[in-house]
Write a protein that holds these residues in place. Structure first.
Motif, PDB file in Angstrom:
ATOM      1  N   GLU A 144       0.877  -1.180  -0.113  1.00  0.00           N
ATOM      2  CA  GLU A 144      -0.048   0.000   0.062  1.00  0.00           C
ATOM      3  C   GLU A 144       0.707   1.234  -0.056  1.00  0.00           C
ATOM      4  O   GLU A 144       2.031   1.129   0.519  1.00  0.00           O
ATOM      5  CB  GLU A 144      -0.874   0.053   1.396  1.00  0.00           C
ATOM      6  CG  GLU A 144      -2.289  -0.074   0.929  1.00  0.00           C
ATOM      7  CD  GLU A 144      -2.959   0.966   0.055  1.00  0.00           C
ATOM      8  OE1 GLU A 144      -2.432   2.013  -0.109  1.00  0.00           O
ATOM      9  OE2 GLU A 144      -4.196   0.690  -0.613  1.00  0.00           O
ATOM     10  N   ILE A 145       0.313   2.226  -0.548  1.00  0.00           N
ATOM     11  CA  ILE A 145       1.088   3.622  -0.429  1.00  0.00           C
ATOM     12  C   ILE A 145       0.320   4.552   0.585  1.00  0.00           C
ATOM     13  O   ILE A 145       0.784   5.492   1.096  1.00  0.00           O
ATOM     14  CB  ILE A 145       0.836   4.357  -1.939  1.00  0.00           C
ATOM     15  CG1 ILE A 145      -0.649   4.607  -2.260  1.00  0.00           C
ATOM     16  CG2 ILE A 145       1.926   3.617  -2.836  1.00  0.00           C
ATOM     17  CD1 ILE A 145      -0.607   5.618  -3.475  1.00  0.00           C
ATOM     18  N   ASP A 146      -1.011   4.027   0.931  1.00  0.00           N
ATOM     19  CA  ASP A 146      -1.772   4.927   1.828  1.00  0.00           C
ATOM     20  C   ASP A 146      -1.870   4.508   3.070  1.00  0.00           C
ATOM     21  O   ASP A 146      -2.166   3.381   3.331  1.00  0.00           O
ATOM     22  CB  ASP A 146      -3.244   5.081   1.331  1.00  0.00           C
ATOM     23  CG  ASP A 146      -4.147   5.934   2.037  1.00  0.00           C
ATOM     24  OD1 ASP A 146      -3.995   6.239   3.238  1.00  0.00           O
ATOM     25  OD2 ASP A 146      -5.190   6.365   1.453  1.00  0.00           O
TER      26      ASP A 146
ATOM     27  N   LYS B  18       6.694  -4.206   1.233  1.00  0.00           N
ATOM     28  CA  LYS B  18       6.864  -3.693  -0.222  1.00  0.00           C
ATOM     29  C   LYS B  18       6.947  -4.951  -0.877  1.00  0.00           C
ATOM     30  O   LYS B  18       7.561  -5.852  -0.606  1.00  0.00           O
ATOM     31  CB  LYS B  18       8.423  -3.005   0.026  1.00  0.00           C
ATOM     32  CG  LYS B  18       8.104  -1.584   0.605  1.00  0.00           C
ATOM     33  CD  LYS B  18       9.498  -0.911   0.761  1.00  0.00           C
ATOM     34  CE  LYS B  18       9.401   0.168   1.412  1.00  0.00           C
ATOM     35  NZ  LYS B  18      10.680   1.059   1.391  1.00  0.00           N
TER      36      LYS B  18
ATOM     37  N   THR C 107      -4.703  -1.496  -7.848  1.00  0.00           N
ATOM     38  CA  THR C 107      -4.461  -0.088  -7.415  1.00  0.00           C
ATOM     39  C   THR C 107      -5.197   0.974  -8.229  1.00  0.00           C
ATOM     40  O   THR C 107      -5.393   1.870  -7.841  1.00  0.00           O
ATOM     41  CB  THR C 107      -3.082  -0.143  -7.392  1.00  0.00           C
ATOM     42  OG1 THR C 107      -2.433   0.070  -8.569  1.00  0.00           O
ATOM     43  CG2 THR C 107      -2.271  -1.264  -6.568  1.00  0.00           C
TER      44      THR C 107
END
Length: 508
Positions: free
Chosen positions: A319-321, A337, A352
Motif C-alpha cells: 500500500e501507499i496510503d 514492499k 490499485t
C-alpha cells in the motif's frame, strides 16, 4: 462491470466533490499481430486510452469461427443489420442467460415496472461503453423500457459474452462488440457505435472513460451537445476530473464510482467472490497454504484479501496510503514492499488503478510457476509490454492463460494478459451488479430530467438519498425488515424519518 479501473481501487481522490440535487428536494445532492490492412482509427486518443490496450489479438476457442465479425454481413430476424457481433445465431442462448440474470437483479426489474409507464428517458439517446454481459443486457433493456434509444460498445476486449451480444442484436439493439477484439477492433466498434448519420447521442454511460474521450477528441461538436455523462470506474472518473480541472469539460457528469453502493458492494463484495472464481477457472490452483501478495488495499483489495485468507492463503499486502495500510494491519495482514516478498510468493494480484505496479524487474525475480493477474480496471498495472522481448517465449496454455518462459526455463503464469481478471476469465455475481446498474440508471434519469442550470459543467457525486434508495430496492430479496424511527427519535437525531440517515462525510 478492460481499461483502467481499479474498479475499486485506492489512491487519493480528486479534491473537489459536489453533491447533486433531486428534483423534489431543495438541497444539492510475444506480441501478437492484429489484422493487417486496416488503418487504426486512433492509437493516441489520450495517453490514458493508449495505455489500456496492447496490440495483442485475443485467443478464442478453436471451435470459434475465425472470420472477423467486421468481415461478416449479419442481420437479425427482422432484417436489421445495424450491429457487429460474433454470431447472431447464438441469440437464443443469450436470451436464456439474460432471463437468468433478471432473477438476480430485483431493483432493475422493480425500476422497470415502476417507471415504465412514465417513460422518464423518452427522447434520451444513450451511447454506452461497458462490459457487455447478461447483467448489462438487463440494464440496457431497462433503459429501453424507460424510453431511451441505446447504442453500445464494449469497454474490455475480453469480457463480452458473445451470446448475450447476439441476443441484444436480435432484440433490436445496436451492439458492436465481441470477445477477443484486437485494439483496432476496439476503437472501430466505439466509432461505429457513435458515428451514425442522423443520430446524435445526448447521454453517455461509460466505464473507464474511453468512449467519453473518443467523442471529446474525435467529435467535439457532438460532445458539446451531450446533456450528461455517467461514469462508473475510478479511472474514468479521474479522467473526468482532469478535463474539469483543465476547463475542458463542457457537460455535467456524475461520479458513480464513489457512490456508497458502488464502492461497498460492487468493489468489495463482487471482488471477494470473483477473485477465487477467476483464479480457479484459469489455473485450478489450490489456495490453502499459498503465499499471495495483493497490491492495494482499497475496496477491491479488501475483498480479494478476505477471500484468500478465508481459503487458507498466507496474504501479504502492499500500500501507499497509511490509512489503508493500517486497516490491512488491523485485519491481520502483513504490510510489505513488493520487493521484500516477490521471490517467495505463489500469486501476485494487482488492484490499485495505478500503472507499473509490477515491473520487469519484479517479474524477473518471481519464482517458477508464479501466477500473475490484475483485478484493476486496466492492463497498466502489470508491465506486460516489457515481457514482449525476443529472449522470452510466450506459450498459450488455454484461453486467457499464458506461460511466459525465461531462457533458463523459469516460467510465470500470466492471466488475461494483465487485464481485468474476473470479467475476462470468469463472471461476477449478478446481484451485486444489480446494485451498480440501478445506480447508473437512476443517475441517467436524474441528469436527463434535470432542469437547465441545476448542473454546471463539472463532476458531481451521487446523493446519499439515491444510495439509500438503491439499497432499499434490494432488501426485499432477503426478506429484510427495516426499523422505523419514531418521531421522537428522528427529532433527537435531527433526521428526516425517510432519510437520508447519514451525513455526506460518513464512512460506511
Amino acid at each position: 462491470m478492460l481499461k483502467k479501473e481499479r474498479k475499486e481501487g485506492e489512491g487519493s481522490k480528486p479534491a473537489v466533490k459536489k453533491q447533486i440535487q433531486f428534483a423534489d428536494q431543495k438541497q444539492e445532492f510475444n506480441k501478437r499481430p492484429t489484422k493487417i490492412g486496416r488503418r487504426s482509427l486512433s492509437r493516441s486518443i489520450s495517453q490514458s486510452s493508449t495505455d489500456s490496450y496492447s496490440s495483442a489479438a485475443s485467443y478464442t476457442d478453436s471451435s470459434d469461427d475465425e472470420t472477423s465479425p467486421r468481415d461478416k454481413q449479419q442481420k437479425n430476424s427482422k432484417g436489421n443489420g445495424d450491429f457487429c457481433i460474433k454470431n447472431i445465431k447464438q441469440a437464443d442462448f443469450g436470451r436464456r442467460e439474460i432471463e437468468i440474470a433478471e432473477q438476480e437483479m430485483p431493483a432493475l426489474m422493480a425500476l422497470r415496472k415502476r417507471a415504465q409507464g412514465e417513460k422518464p428517458l423518452a427522447g434520451a439517446k444513450v451511447v454506452g461503453c461497458t462490459h457487455i454481459t447478461a447483467q448489462t443486457a438487463v440494464l440496457m433493456e431497462t433503459l429501453s423500457a424507460l424510453g431511451a434509444q441505446c447504442r453500445w460498445a464494449a469497454c474490455n476486449i475480453y469480457s463480452t459474452q458473445n451470446e448475450v451480444a447476439a441476443a441484444l442484436a436480435e432484440g433490436g439493439f445496436s451492439v458492436f462488440a465481441w470477445k477477443g477484439e484486437s485494439e483496432d477492433d476496439f476503437w472501430w466498434c466505439i466509432d461505429r457505435c457513435v458515428n451514425l448519420e442522423g443520430w446524435q447521442p445526448n447521454m453517455i454511460l461509460d466505464d473507464g472513460g474511453d468512449l467519453t474521450h473518443w467523442i471529446y477528441k474525435k467529435y467535439p461538436n457532438m460532445f458539446k451537445k451531450i446533456k450528461g455523462i455517467v461514469e462508473e470506474s475510478v479511472t474514468g472518473v479521474h479522467r473526468l476530473y482532469q478535463l474539469s480541472k483543465a476547463g475542458k469539460l463542457c457537460v455535467p457528469a456524475m461520479n458513480v464510482n464513489d457512490s456508497v453502493t458502488k464502492q461497498k458492494f460492487d468493489n468489495l463484495y463482487c471482488c471477494r467472490e470473483s477473485i477465487l472464481d477467476g483464479l480457479k477457472r484459469t489455473t485450478d490452483v489450490m489456495f490453502g497454504g499459498k503465499q499471495v501478495v495483493v497490491c492495494g488495499y482499497g475496496e477491491v483489495g479488501k475483498g480479494c484479501c478476505a477471500a484468500l485468507k478465508a481459503m487458507g492463503s498466507i496474504v501479504y499486502v502492499t500500500e501507499i496510503d497509511p490509512i489503508c495500510a493500517l486497516q490491512a494491519c488491523m485485519d491481520g495482514f502483513r504490510m510489505v514492499k513488493l520487493n521484500e516478498v516477490i521471490r517467495q510468493v505463489d500469486i501476485v494480484i494487482t488492484c490499485t488503478g495505478n500503472k507499473n505496479v509490477v515491473v520487469r524487474e519484479s517479474l524477473d525475480r518471481m519464482k517458477n510457476g508464479c501466477i500473475v493477474c490484475n483485478m484493476g480496471h486496466s492492463n497498466t498495472e502489470i508491465d506486460v509490454a516489457s515481457l514482449r522481448t525476443p529472449e522470452l517465449t510466450w506459450e498459450r496454455v488455454r484461453s486467457q492463460v499464458d506461460h511466459v518462459i525465461w531462457p533458463d526455463g523459469k516460467r510465470i503464469v500470466l492471466l488475461a494478459e494483465g487485464r481485468l481478471l474476473n470479467l475476462s476469465c470468469s463472471t461476477v455475481p449478478t446481484f451485486v451488479l444489480s446494485i451498480t446498474a440501478t445506480t447508473q440508471a437512476l443517475a441517467l434519469i436524474e441528469l436527463y430530467n434535470a432542469p437547465e442550470g441545476r448542473y454546471k459543467q463539472d463532476v458531481y457525486l451521487l446523493p446519499k438519498k439515491m444510495d439509500e434508495y438503491v439499497a432499499s430496492l434490494h432488501l426485499p430479496t432477503f426478506d429484510a425488515h427495516l426499523t422505523e424511527l419514531t418521531d421522537e427519535q428522528a427529532k433527537y437525531l435531527g433526521l428526516n424519518k425517510n432519510g437520508p440517515f447519514k451525513p455526506n462525510y460518513y464512512r460506511y
